[in-house]
Scaffold this motif. Sequence first.
Motif, mmCIF file in Angstrom:
data_model
loop_
_atom_site.group_PDB
_atom_site.id
_atom_site.type_symbol
_atom_site.label_atom_id
_atom_site.label_comp_id
_atom_site.label_asym_id
_atom_site.label_seq_id
_atom_site.Cartn_x
_atom_site.Cartn_y
_atom_site.Cartn_z
ATOM 1 N N ASN A 118 -9.216 2.929 1.629
ATOM 2 C CA ASN A 118 -8.267 2.161 2.439
ATOM 3 C C ASN A 118 -8.018 0.809 1.788
ATOM 4 N N GLY A 119 -6.767 0.402 1.787
ATOM 5 C CA GLY A 119 -6.407 -0.893 1.213
ATOM 6 C C GLY A 119 -6.184 -0.864 -0.288
ATOM 7 N N ALA A 120 -6.237 0.319 -0.905
ATOM 8 C CA ALA A 120 -6.106 0.420 -2.369
ATOM 9 C C ALA A 120 -4.679 0.162 -2.850
ATOM 10 N N GLY A 121 -3.696 0.390 -1.963
ATOM 11 C CA GLY A 121 -2.302 0.164 -2.352
ATOM 12 C C GLY A 121 -1.439 1.413 -2.267
ATOM 13 N N LYS A 122 -1.969 2.473 -1.689
ATOM 14 C CA LYS A 122 -1.244 3.754 -1.650
ATOM 15 C C LYS A 122 0.075 3.643 -0.848
ATOM 16 N N SER A 123 -0.040 3.123 0.375
ATOM 17 C CA SER A 123 1.174 3.027 1.208
ATOM 18 C C SER A 123 2.207 2.116 0.552
ATOM 19 N N THR A 124 1.737 1.045 -0.036
ATOM 20 C CA THR A 124 2.664 0.105 -0.684
ATOM 21 C C THR A 124 3.443 0.833 -1.778
ATOM 22 N N MET A 125 2.753 1.614 -2.604
ATOM 23 C CA MET A 125 3.422 2.360 -3.679
ATOM 24 C C MET A 125 4.441 3.336 -3.091
#
Length: 301
Positions: free
Chosen positions: A37-44
């Motif tokens: 969680n918080g790794a940046g998946k949704s942002t990408m």
Amino acid sequence: MSISVSNISKSYKDQNALLNISFEIKQGEIVGFLGPNGAGKSTMMKILTTYLKPSEGSASVSGFDIDTQATAVQKSVGYLPEHNPLYVEMYVREYLTFNAQVYKIPKTRIEDVIKLTGLSSEAHKKINQLSKGYQQRVGLACALLHDPEVLILDEPTTGLDPNQLVEIRELIKTIGKQKTVFLSTHIMQEVEAMCDRVIIINKGTIVADKNLNSLIEENDQIVEVEFDYRIEEAFLLKLPNTVNVKNIHGFVYQITFNTATDMRPKVFDFAHDHELKILQLSRKNKDLESLFRELTNPSKP
Ligand code: ADP
């Protein structure tokens, strides 16, 4: 290429969410985007669907540039956001009809997606009467309405019970036979169950990009087997080349062997010889689990 990402970075004020990300996804691949969680998946994913603009870098979907050809990108992409935004007071068919009208999609397509996503028996119900698994199907149906070439699914299995999880995985695999699928998850087993390839992201940076087949270790393998009743671990240790036997849940066991030879036929013969009934038998990528832990371990600097 279905998806091409080149040196994308994104920051929210002073928070760096993505740092110089590059990867490509070929047509027809099912690629898992794995990270804590918080790794940046949704942002990408939001950048690829044109919901967000990157701070730096470029990307294209189906050959269309996310910055200069955003409308064409939206037509090529079906997106299931993390929190599937459904109008739960609407009926399933009504909701899909509403979305089809907004995007000027012919009515005939509604019945096609209802069938494709296994919603035929639920289409007359209100969305809030459906289970979470069926609500996810409605989200998928909606993402598929305009028959996009690429599907981007943000955590599509989060919050589902084990039965629903298996059903949605199967559905995604079926859909993936005709489309490019890029799906995010923080659960390693999801990738094993659905994907050809995994891209692992941690703290906004890609730390691994591998085909799942190449992750199977040469000399160590795990076979997962489900019996129809409880078996003593010690009994399964009688199998040749066994290093370890673990009961993971119910009557499901993971047996680790220290040999490159595929041990599934041996497990099958062993069960047959001892009159044990096998309900499921599969080979696991031991390496993915260790790789994921190693690469995303929060205790590492
Ligand atoms: P993931 O999907 O892997 O859980 P996200 O892309 O949601 O990760 O978030 C990546 C990082 O960016 C996290 O540190 C998160 O707190 C931060 N972040 C996400 N969205 C915003 C936002 N709108 N404003 C500020 N920070 C954000």
